[in-house]
Design a protein around this motif. Sequence first.
Motif, PDB file in Angstrom:
ATOM      1  N   PHE A  10       0.840  -1.200   0.000  1.00 23.11           N
ATOM      2  CA  PHE A  10       0.000   0.000   0.000  1.00 23.11           C
ATOM      3  C   PHE A  10       0.876   1.252   0.000  1.00 23.11           C
ATOM      4  O   PHE A  10       0.680   2.169  -0.804  1.00 23.11           O
ATOM      5  N   VAL A  11       1.830   1.298   0.897  1.00 20.71           N
ATOM      6  CA  VAL A  11       2.736   2.445   0.999  1.00 20.71           C
ATOM      7  C   VAL A  11       3.550   2.589  -0.284  1.00 20.71           C
ATOM      8  O   VAL A  11       3.722   3.694  -0.808  1.00 20.71           O
ATOM      9  N   LYS A  12       4.038   1.485  -0.811  1.00 16.73           N
ATOM     10  CA  LYS A  12       4.825   1.514  -2.052  1.00 16.73           C
ATOM     11  C   LYS A  12       3.995   2.076  -3.214  1.00 16.73           C
ATOM     12  O   LYS A  12       4.462   2.904  -3.990  1.00 16.73           O
ATOM     13  N   GLU A  13       2.750   1.620  -3.322  1.00 16.92           N
ATOM     14  CA  GLU A  13       1.859   2.109  -4.376  1.00 16.92           C
ATOM     15  C   GLU A  13       1.645   3.615  -4.233  1.00 16.92           C
ATOM     16  O   GLU A  13       1.693   4.364  -5.206  1.00 16.92           O
ATOM     17  N   ARG A  55      -4.658  12.557  -8.816  1.00 15.31           N
ATOM     18  CA  ARG A  55      -4.836  13.287  -7.557  1.00 15.31           C
ATOM     19  C   ARG A  55      -6.020  12.735  -6.771  1.00 15.31           C
ATOM     20  O   ARG A  55      -5.963  12.600  -5.551  1.00 15.31           O
ATOM     21  N   LYS A  56      -7.111  12.400  -7.478  1.00 19.85           N
ATOM     22  CA  LYS A  56      -8.273  11.807  -6.808  1.00 19.85           C
ATOM     23  C   LYS A  56      -7.899  10.469  -6.169  1.00 19.85           C
ATOM     24  O   LYS A  56      -8.315  10.169  -5.051  1.00 19.85           O
ATOM     25  N   TYR A  57      -7.132   9.668  -6.898  1.00 23.03           N
ATOM     26  CA  TYR A  57      -6.726   8.365  -6.378  1.00 23.03           C
ATOM     27  C   TYR A  57      -5.806   8.531  -5.173  1.00 23.03           C
ATOM     28  O   TYR A  57      -5.918   7.794  -4.189  1.00 23.03           O
ATOM     29  N   LEU A  58      -4.912   9.507  -5.225  1.00 18.39           N
ATOM     30  CA  LEU A  58      -4.059   9.799  -4.063  1.00 18.39           C
ATOM     31  C   LEU A  58      -4.920  10.131  -2.848  1.00 18.39           C
ATOM     32  O   LEU A  58      -4.662   9.654  -1.742  1.00 18.39           O
ATOM     33  N   TYR A  59      -5.933  10.937  -3.052  1.00 24.03           N
ATOM     34  CA  TYR A  59      -6.828  11.304  -1.956  1.00 24.03           C
ATOM     35  C   TYR A  59      -7.514  10.067  -1.378  1.00 24.03           C
ATOM     36  O   TYR A  59      -7.590   9.898  -0.155  1.00 24.03           O
ATOM     37  N   ARG A  64      -8.089   6.071   2.923  1.00 25.45           N
ATOM     38  CA  ARG A  64      -7.988   4.662   3.309  1.00 25.45           C
ATOM     39  C   ARG A  64      -6.869   4.452   4.329  1.00 25.45           C
ATOM     40  O   ARG A  64      -7.033   3.707   5.295  1.00 25.45           O
ATOM     41  N   ALA A  65      -5.744   5.111   4.124  1.00 19.93           N
ATOM     42  CA  ALA A  65      -4.623   4.984   5.067  1.00 19.93           C
ATOM     43  C   ALA A  65      -5.036   5.472   6.449  1.00 19.93           C
ATOM     44  O   ALA A  65      -4.674   4.869   7.465  1.00 19.93           O
TER      45      ALA A  65
END
Length: 77
Positions: A10-13, A55-59, A64-65
Amino acid sequence: MKEETYQDRFVKEYIELKFRYKKLNKMLVKYDAMTLEFTPTCPIEILKAQAKLMRKYLYILEVRAEIEKVKFPVTLD
């Protein structure tokens, strides 16, 4: 050897996506400022749409994080 957890993946992605988003966004800023050193072969509207979705996916990943208590490295911003 330690097996990679879903949190590690997850963090790597997130890190990879954030790196790519920042590069694309920097290119778009230069394009809008008319200081980009090359002419993109792809229409700028497509690149802007891609950056917006990234940017939306980053959000989404950030929310989720927070829910899953996954910590991102502080040095990302």
